[in-house]
Design an enzyme around this catalytic site. Structure first.
Site, mmCIF file in Angstrom:
data_model
loop_
_atom_site.group_PDB
_atom_site.id
_atom_site.type_symbol
_atom_site.label_atom_id
_atom_site.label_comp_id
_atom_site.label_asym_id
_atom_site.label_seq_id
_atom_site.Cartn_x
_atom_site.Cartn_y
_atom_site.Cartn_z
ATOM 1 N N LEU A 1 0.838 -1.200 0.000
ATOM 2 C CA LEU A 1 0.000 0.000 0.000
ATOM 3 C C LEU A 1 0.871 1.246 0.000
ATOM 4 O O LEU A 1 1.827 1.333 0.771
ATOM 5 C CB LEU A 1 -0.869 -0.004 1.265
ATOM 6 C CG LEU A 1 -1.709 1.234 1.545
ATOM 7 C CD1 LEU A 1 -2.949 1.224 0.652
ATOM 8 C CD2 LEU A 1 -2.126 1.266 3.001
ATOM 9 N N CYS A 2 0.552 2.196 -0.871
ATOM 10 C CA CYS A 2 1.191 3.515 -0.837
ATOM 11 C C CYS A 2 0.075 4.555 -0.865
ATOM 12 O O CYS A 2 -1.087 4.245 -0.621
ATOM 13 C CB CYS A 2 2.168 3.696 -1.998
ATOM 14 S SG CYS A 2 1.387 3.825 -3.625
ATOM 15 N N ARG A 3 0.401 5.784 -1.184
ATOM 16 C CA ARG A 3 -0.597 6.848 -1.192
ATOM 17 C C ARG A 3 -1.596 6.675 -2.338
ATOM 18 O O ARG A 3 -2.791 6.845 -2.155
ATOM 19 C CB ARG A 3 0.096 8.203 -1.289
ATOM 20 C CG ARG A 3 -0.822 9.382 -1.047
ATOM 21 C CD ARG A 3 -0.088 10.721 -1.075
ATOM 22 N NE ARG A 3 1.024 10.725 -0.138
ATOM 23 C CZ ARG A 3 2.283 11.068 -0.467
ATOM 24 N NH1 ARG A 3 2.575 11.437 -1.686
ATOM 25 N NH2 ARG A 3 3.233 11.050 0.440
ATOM 26 N N GLY B 1 -1.102 4.064 -5.116
ATOM 27 C CA GLY B 1 -1.020 2.781 -5.803
ATOM 28 C C GLY B 1 0.089 2.678 -6.826
ATOM 29 O O GLY B 1 0.342 1.605 -7.364
ATOM 30 N N TYR C 1 -3.858 4.270 -0.521
ATOM 31 C CA TYR C 1 -4.569 4.797 0.639
ATOM 32 C C TYR C 1 -5.683 5.757 0.217
ATOM 33 O O TYR C 1 -6.740 5.794 0.838
ATOM 34 C CB TYR C 1 -3.584 5.482 1.588
ATOM 35 C CG TYR C 1 -4.211 5.877 2.897
ATOM 36 C CD1 TYR C 1 -4.435 4.933 3.895
ATOM 37 C CD2 TYR C 1 -4.595 7.193 3.136
ATOM 38 C CE1 TYR C 1 -5.026 5.281 5.094
ATOM 39 C CE2 TYR C 1 -5.187 7.557 4.343
ATOM 40 C CZ TYR C 1 -5.401 6.596 5.311
ATOM 41 O OH TYR C 1 -5.998 6.946 6.493
#
Length: 100
Positions: free
Chosen positions: A60-62, A64, A88
């Site tokens: 998971l990042c901010r 994708g 996120y």
């Protein structure tokens, strides 16, 4: 590479998978997902070697995008890995009822 969306993220059992959050420590401390592990993107070169290979890793990042890059690296290293599409931001939008 496997992918899931925000709705599927909400149903993950974090006892059976490793949820890897690669956002900054500050973002993680403010809004980390329960059961997730934080290895910020700028610490990935040293942090990836510490990840266990005994369960699937969901990245998971901010948004994708960076998580997709890291998921590809993990897949190349033999991990069972999945990218969380939209990151996120998609998770927050899903919770608010305004899916991206």
């Amino acid at each position: 590479m496997k992918r899931i969306n925000a709705a599927e993220l909400c149903s993950l059992d974090t006892k059976k998978v490793l949820l890897l959050d690669i956002r900054s420590r500050e973002e993680f401390e403010l809004k980390g997902l329960e059961g997730s592990v934080n290895v910020p993107f700028d610490e990935i070169s040293t942090g990836l070697s510490k990840l266990p290979k005994d369960k699937p890793v969901y990245v998971l990042c901010r948004t994708g995008d960076l998580s997709e890059e890291i998921a590809e690296i993990l897949e190349d290293r033999g991990y069972e890995v999945c990218n969380i599409d939209g990151g996120y931001a998609a998770y927050v939008a899903f919770l608010a009822g305004t899916e991206l």
